[in-house]
Design a protein around this motif. Structure first.
Motif, PDB file in Angstrom:
ATOM      1  N   ASP A  27       0.749  -1.319   0.280  1.00 35.63           N
ATOM      2  CA  ASP A  27      -0.206  -0.164   0.285  1.00 35.63           C
ATOM      3  C   ASP A  27       0.704   0.733   0.131  1.00 35.63           C
ATOM      4  O   ASP A  27       0.508   2.483   0.086  1.00 35.63           O
ATOM      5  CB  ASP A  27      -1.100   0.394   1.325  1.00 35.63           C
ATOM      6  CG  ASP A  27      -2.270  -1.325   1.107  1.00 35.63           C
ATOM      7  OD1 ASP A  27      -2.408  -1.208   0.108  1.00 35.63           O
ATOM      8  OD2 ASP A  27      -2.828  -2.110   2.365  1.00 35.63           O
ATOM      9  N   LEU A  28       1.988   1.347  -0.403  1.00 27.42           N
ATOM     10  CA  LEU A  28       3.256   2.428  -0.052  1.00 27.42           C
ATOM     11  C   LEU A  28       3.292   3.654  -1.527  1.00 27.42           C
ATOM     12  O   LEU A  28       2.933   2.753  -2.441  1.00 27.42           O
ATOM     13  CB  LEU A  28       4.197   2.208   0.235  1.00 27.42           C
ATOM     14  CG  LEU A  28       5.114   1.552   1.487  1.00 27.42           C
ATOM     15  CD1 LEU A  28       6.062   0.860   1.697  1.00 27.42           C
ATOM     16  CD2 LEU A  28       4.300   1.819   2.299  1.00 27.42           C
ATOM     17  N   THR A  29       3.108   4.485  -1.671  1.00 28.42           N
ATOM     18  CA  THR A  29       3.384   5.152  -2.848  1.00 28.42           C
ATOM     19  C   THR A  29       4.874   5.081  -3.240  1.00 28.42           C
ATOM     20  O   THR A  29       5.518   4.101  -2.982  1.00 28.42           O
ATOM     21  CB  THR A  29       3.395   6.574  -2.355  1.00 28.42           C
ATOM     22  OG1 THR A  29       4.053   6.718  -1.195  1.00 28.42           O
ATOM     23  CG2 THR A  29       1.347   7.095  -1.391  1.00 28.42           C
ATOM     24  N   VAL A  30       4.750   5.636  -4.529  1.00 29.62           N
ATOM     25  CA  VAL A  30       5.883   5.458  -5.562  1.00 29.62           C
ATOM     26  C   VAL A  30       6.863   6.070  -4.191  1.00 29.62           C
ATOM     27  O   VAL A  30       7.885   6.047  -4.416  1.00 29.62           O
ATOM     28  CB  VAL A  30       5.856   5.977  -6.709  1.00 29.62           C
ATOM     29  CG1 VAL A  30       7.290   6.266  -7.177  1.00 29.62           C
ATOM     30  CG2 VAL A  30       4.666   5.222  -7.715  1.00 29.62           C
ATOM     31  N   GLU A  31       6.143   7.285  -4.003  1.00 27.88           N
ATOM     32  CA  GLU A  31       7.891   8.267  -3.317  1.00 27.88           C
ATOM     33  C   GLU A  31       7.869   7.170  -1.592  1.00 27.88           C
ATOM     34  O   GLU A  31       9.035   7.713  -1.840  1.00 27.88           O
ATOM     35  CB  GLU A  31       6.745   9.773  -2.823  1.00 27.88           C
ATOM     36  CG  GLU A  31       7.807  10.455  -2.066  1.00 27.88           C
ATOM     37  CD  GLU A  31       7.169  11.473  -1.941  1.00 27.88           C
ATOM     38  OE1 GLU A  31       7.641  12.360  -0.999  1.00 27.88           O
ATOM     39  OE2 GLU A  31       6.122  11.954  -2.474  1.00 27.88           O
ATOM     40  N   GLU A  32       6.916   6.499  -1.025  1.00 29.08           N
ATOM     41  CA  GLU A  32       7.213   5.983   0.090  1.00 29.08           C
ATOM     42  C   GLU A  32       8.385   4.810  -0.101  1.00 29.08           C
ATOM     43  O   GLU A  32       9.094   4.286   1.063  1.00 29.08           O
ATOM     44  CB  GLU A  32       5.760   5.560   0.628  1.00 29.08           C
ATOM     45  CG  GLU A  32       5.389   6.788   1.641  1.00 29.08           C
ATOM     46  CD  GLU A  32       3.823   5.773   1.442  1.00 29.08           C
ATOM     47  OE1 GLU A  32       3.190   6.615   2.426  1.00 29.08           O
ATOM     48  OE2 GLU A  32       2.846   5.365   1.205  1.00 29.08           O
ATOM     49  N   ARG A  33       8.152   4.224  -1.233  1.00 29.76           N
ATOM     50  CA  ARG A  33       8.914   3.182  -1.420  1.00 29.76           C
ATOM     51  C   ARG A  33      10.179   3.305  -2.381  1.00 29.76           C
ATOM     52  O   ARG A  33      11.137   3.079  -1.917  1.00 29.76           O
ATOM     53  CB  ARG A  33       8.371   2.645  -2.613  1.00 29.76           C
ATOM     54  CG  ARG A  33       7.263   1.599  -2.634  1.00 29.76           C
ATOM     55  CD  ARG A  33       6.690   1.276  -3.729  1.00 29.76           C
ATOM     56  NE  ARG A  33       5.338   0.397  -3.929  1.00 29.76           N
ATOM     57  CZ  ARG A  33       5.051  -0.902  -4.008  1.00 29.76           C
ATOM     58  NH1 ARG A  33       5.079  -1.375  -5.356  1.00 29.76           N
ATOM     59  NH2 ARG A  33       3.663  -0.963  -3.893  1.00 29.76           N
TER      60      ARG A  33
END
Length: 116
Positions: free
Chosen positions: A94-100
């Motif tokens: 469920d992470l965003t691209v930025e969080e990944r």
């Protein structure tokens, strides 16, 4: 330490399969399977282990290591790494691209800290 035979027998029984069931599904004779389970055959082919791994839901690497077809310590280490990767993948769904990207950068940071 469990032997190849013990691992195969326990896995088969835990799934409720008889030797005849396994023979029907895999084409491996029940006599051969019995010899494997009783450790009379120490190094079966990779093809045999692959079929049993799939049916018994056991790691192929574990079976290969127990049959001394690959290095046990390396197999254990790779299994731990794979398990870790699975956990990271599961938790990152469920992470965003930025969080990944942040997670990857943090992992790189940890690696640099280890070297110093």
């Amino acid at each position: 330490m469990d032997t190849l035979g013990t691992t195969l027998k326990e896995s088969r029984k835990s799934l409720g399969f008889t030797l005849i069931d396994v023979q029907s599904e895999t084409g491996i004779s029940n006599a051969y399977l019995s010899q494997l389970e009783n450790d009379k055959i120490k190094s079966p082919s990779v093809n045999i282990l692959s079929k049993l791994s799939s049916m018994y839901r056991v790691s192929l690497k574990d079976l290969l290591a127990k049959a001394n077809l690959i290095d046990r310590e390396k197999a254990k280490e790779e299994e731990v790494n794979f398990s870790f990767a699975q956990q990271v993948a599961f938790r990152s769904e469920d992470l965003t691209v930025e969080e990944r990207d942040h997670v990857l950068k943090y992992l790189e940071f940890l690696k640099t800290q280890k070297k110093t």
